[in-house]
Structure formats: C-alpha cells, structure tokens
Design a protein around this motif. Structure first.
Motif, short mmCIF file in Angstrom:
data_model
loop_
_atom_site.label_atom_id
_atom_site.label_comp_id
_atom_site.label_asym_id
_atom_site.label_seq_id
_atom_site.Cartn_x
_atom_site.Cartn_y
_atom_site.Cartn_z
N ALA A 98 19.16 30.36 31.80
CA ALA A 98 19.89 29.11 32.04
C ALA A 98 20.14 28.33 30.76
O ALA A 98 21.07 27.52 30.68
N CYS A 99 19.34 28.58 29.73
CA CYS A 99 19.43 27.81 28.48
C CYS A 99 20.24 28.51 27.40
O CYS A 99 20.19 28.14 26.24
N THR A 100 21.01 29.54 27.77
CA THR A 100 21.73 30.34 26.78
C THR A 100 22.75 29.51 26.01
O THR A 100 23.56 28.79 26.60
N VAL A 101 22.70 29.61 24.70
CA VAL A 101 23.70 29.00 23.81
C VAL A 101 24.08 30.05 22.76
O VAL A 101 23.52 31.14 22.73
N HIS A 102 25.04 29.70 21.90
CA HIS A 102 25.42 30.61 20.81
C HIS A 102 24.91 30.05 19.49
O HIS A 102 25.06 28.85 19.22
N VAL A 103 24.33 30.90 18.69
CA VAL A 103 23.97 30.56 17.31
C VAL A 103 24.68 31.55 16.41
O VAL A 103 24.45 32.75 16.49
N LEU A 109 18.46 32.50 23.62
CA LEU A 109 17.76 31.67 24.59
C LEU A 109 17.20 30.47 23.84
O LEU A 109 16.27 30.61 23.04
N SER A 110 17.76 29.30 24.09
CA SER A 110 17.38 28.14 23.30
C SER A 110 15.95 27.66 23.59
O SER A 110 15.37 26.95 22.77
N CYS A 111 15.38 28.07 24.72
CA CYS A 111 14.00 27.67 25.01
C CYS A 111 13.01 28.46 24.17
O CYS A 111 11.85 28.07 24.05
N LEU A 112 13.45 29.59 23.59
CA LEU A 112 12.58 30.41 22.75
C LEU A 112 12.96 30.33 21.28
O LEU A 112 12.36 31.01 20.44
N THR A 113 13.96 29.51 20.96
CA THR A 113 14.45 29.38 19.59
C THR A 113 13.97 28.07 19.00
O THR A 113 14.19 27.00 19.58
N LEU A 114 13.29 28.12 17.87
CA LEU A 114 12.84 26.90 17.22
C LEU A 114 14.04 26.20 16.58
O LEU A 114 14.86 26.83 15.91
N ALA A 115 14.12 24.90 16.77
CA ALA A 115 15.23 24.13 16.21
C ALA A 115 15.27 24.27 14.69
O ALA A 115 16.35 24.30 14.08
N ALA A 116 14.10 24.37 14.07
CA ALA A 116 14.03 24.47 12.62
C ALA A 116 14.71 25.72 12.08
O ALA A 116 15.16 25.74 10.94
N THR A 117 14.81 26.77 12.90
CA THR A 117 15.43 28.02 12.44
C THR A 117 16.95 27.96 12.43
O THR A 117 17.59 28.90 11.98
N THR A 118 17.52 26.88 12.95
CA THR A 118 18.99 26.77 12.99
C THR A 118 19.54 26.04 11.77
O THR A 118 20.73 25.75 11.72
N ASN A 119 18.69 25.75 10.80
CA ASN A 119 19.15 25.06 9.60
C ASN A 119 20.26 25.87 8.92
O ASN A 119 20.11 27.06 8.64
N GLY A 120 21.41 25.22 8.68
CA GLY A 120 22.53 25.87 8.03
C GLY A 120 23.37 26.75 8.95
O GLY A 120 24.28 27.43 8.48
N THR A 154 24.96 28.00 35.87
CA THR A 154 26.33 28.30 35.46
C THR A 154 26.58 28.14 33.97
O THR A 154 27.24 29.01 33.36
N PRO A 155 26.13 27.06 33.30
CA PRO A 155 26.37 26.98 31.86
C PRO A 155 25.83 28.19 31.10
O PRO A 155 26.51 28.74 30.22
N GLY A 156 24.62 28.62 31.44
CA GLY A 156 24.04 29.79 30.78
C GLY A 156 24.80 31.06 31.12
O GLY A 156 24.99 31.93 30.26
N GLN A 157 25.25 31.19 32.37
CA GLN A 157 26.05 32.36 32.76
C GLN A 157 27.33 32.42 31.94
O GLN A 157 27.71 33.48 31.44
N ILE A 158 28.01 31.30 31.82
CA ILE A 158 29.29 31.27 31.10
C ILE A 158 29.08 31.56 29.62
O ILE A 158 29.82 32.36 29.02
N MET A 159 28.07 30.93 29.02
CA MET A 159 27.82 31.17 27.60
C MET A 159 27.46 32.63 27.34
O MET A 159 27.90 33.23 26.35
N SER A 160 26.69 33.21 28.22
CA SER A 160 26.33 34.62 28.08
C SER A 160 27.54 35.52 28.25
O SER A 160 27.73 36.49 27.51
#
Length: 205
Positions: A98-103, A109-120, A154-160
């Motif tokens: 449900a938390c799927t986003v694009h990096v 899965l944004s629930c398993l991704t540390l915010a600090a790792t998205t620097n840059g 649905t947001p996670g389904q669409i992003m995936s």
C-alpha cells in the motif's frame, strides 16, 4: 486459641494484617515516585534536533531540504513532514504494497525505506502522477474499470502498475498478476485491477 495466631502471626512476630498493610504502603509510595521510563515530555529542550541528518530530496518535482531522524522511514516522512497522505500505511512491514512509491523511477516500499537514503534522489508519490487536472493513464484506467472498492490499497496498486510498465510491458494477464503480486487488495478486486493495468499499459504505450 491466641487471637494473634488468628490474624496469621508467625514466628517472626509480624501478623498477616501488618504484613499486608506494609505492602500496601510500599505500593502507594512507588506510585508517587519518579517514573523509571523517560517520556518525550522528560526530554531536555537542549537535546531537540540532536542526531538528525539533513536530506535534500526532490518529491513530485519540488525540492525539499529536511532534517530527519536517520531511523525514520520514507513513508512517515512523506505523510507527517510533507503531508502527502496519498501514500498509505498498511501493514508497515513491507508485505501489502500500500505504501509503494517511486525512487528514481523504481518502485520501492516506503515503509521499509529510510528517508535518509533518499538524499539527492527523486521521489514520486501518487500525488505526483497527474499532469495538473489531467490524470495519468493508469489512474484513469483504474477509474474506468472500477479497480478499487475501499480504495485504501489503490495508490500503491497504481504506483506499482506504472513502474511495472516502465520496467517492461506485461504480455499476458497472468504476467500482470505475477508482477503485481506484491500489492494486496483486501477487498479482492483483483479481476478489475488486472483489467485496469492491462488498459493502462496500452494507454501508456
């Protein structure tokens, strides 16, 4: 019979009544003592902000500079700091999607991704798919095929689904099901989701 023995006095000379009374007094004293576990209210104002890291990230085309807890997840940062609540917190264990986003264009899965790792890096959420008032083809396909019931997943389904097509189009419905298997719909709207992904894929091509 000795009345003291009726009260439960032992060889120590302490009656049962006296023992219980002493125990109750000790419990009352402990309840008024300082707590053993410190809470957020106990923290010193001077410690506020210590241990945070600076993250410079582009989210849906907008640049953000944030101070974040190095242990904080991308999901919580999006929802709580940037108020992008389209990304949903489902299981919070990386099992429902449900938390799927694009990096950088890849689904995570944004629930398993540390915010600090998205620097840059560049992050895209469901709010960033549409072009102004024009919905993304995959969003429109989900509406056309009623590919949702409660809408929570649905947001996670669409992003995936969008990322799946970018990775390489699915050739069959079975391939769609396999490649979308990380996204769970508890309402079981899977037949409509497959139809939506198939038509959304065609529109994206």
């Amino acid at each position: 019979m000795n009345p003291d023995n009726d009260a439960g006095q032992g060889q120590s000379g302490v009656s049962r009544r006296g023992f219980l009374g002493a125990g109750a007094a000790a419990a009352a004293a402990a309840a008024t003592a300082a707590p053993l576990v410190a809470t957020a209210a106990d923290a010193s104002p001077a410690a506020e902000g210590e241990g945070l890291v600076t993250v410079r990230v582009t989210v849906n085309g907008d640049r953000h500079v944030m101070r974040v807890d190095p242990r904080g997840t991308l999901l919580d940062t999006l929802r709580e700091k940037l108020e992008l609540t389209g990304t949903k917190k489902g299981c919070d264990r990386g099992q429902c999607g449900a938390c799927t986003v694009h990096v950088d264009g890849r689904r995570v899965l944004s629930c398993l991704t540390l915010a600090a790792t998205t620097n840059g890096r560049e992050v895209t959420t469901i709010e960033g798919l549409a072009d102004g008032e024009q919905l993304h083809p995959m969003q429109q396909a989900f509406i056309d095929h009623d590919g949702f019931q409660c809408g929570f997943c649905t947001p996670g389904q669409i992003m995936s689904a969008v990322a799946m097509v970018d990775e390489g189009p699915a050739r069959t419905d079975d391939e769609i099901r396999e490649r979308m298997s990380g996204n769970i719909c508890r309402c079981s709207a899977y037949p409509f989701i497959v139809d939506a992904v198939r038509d959304g894929q065609e529109a994206m091509r």
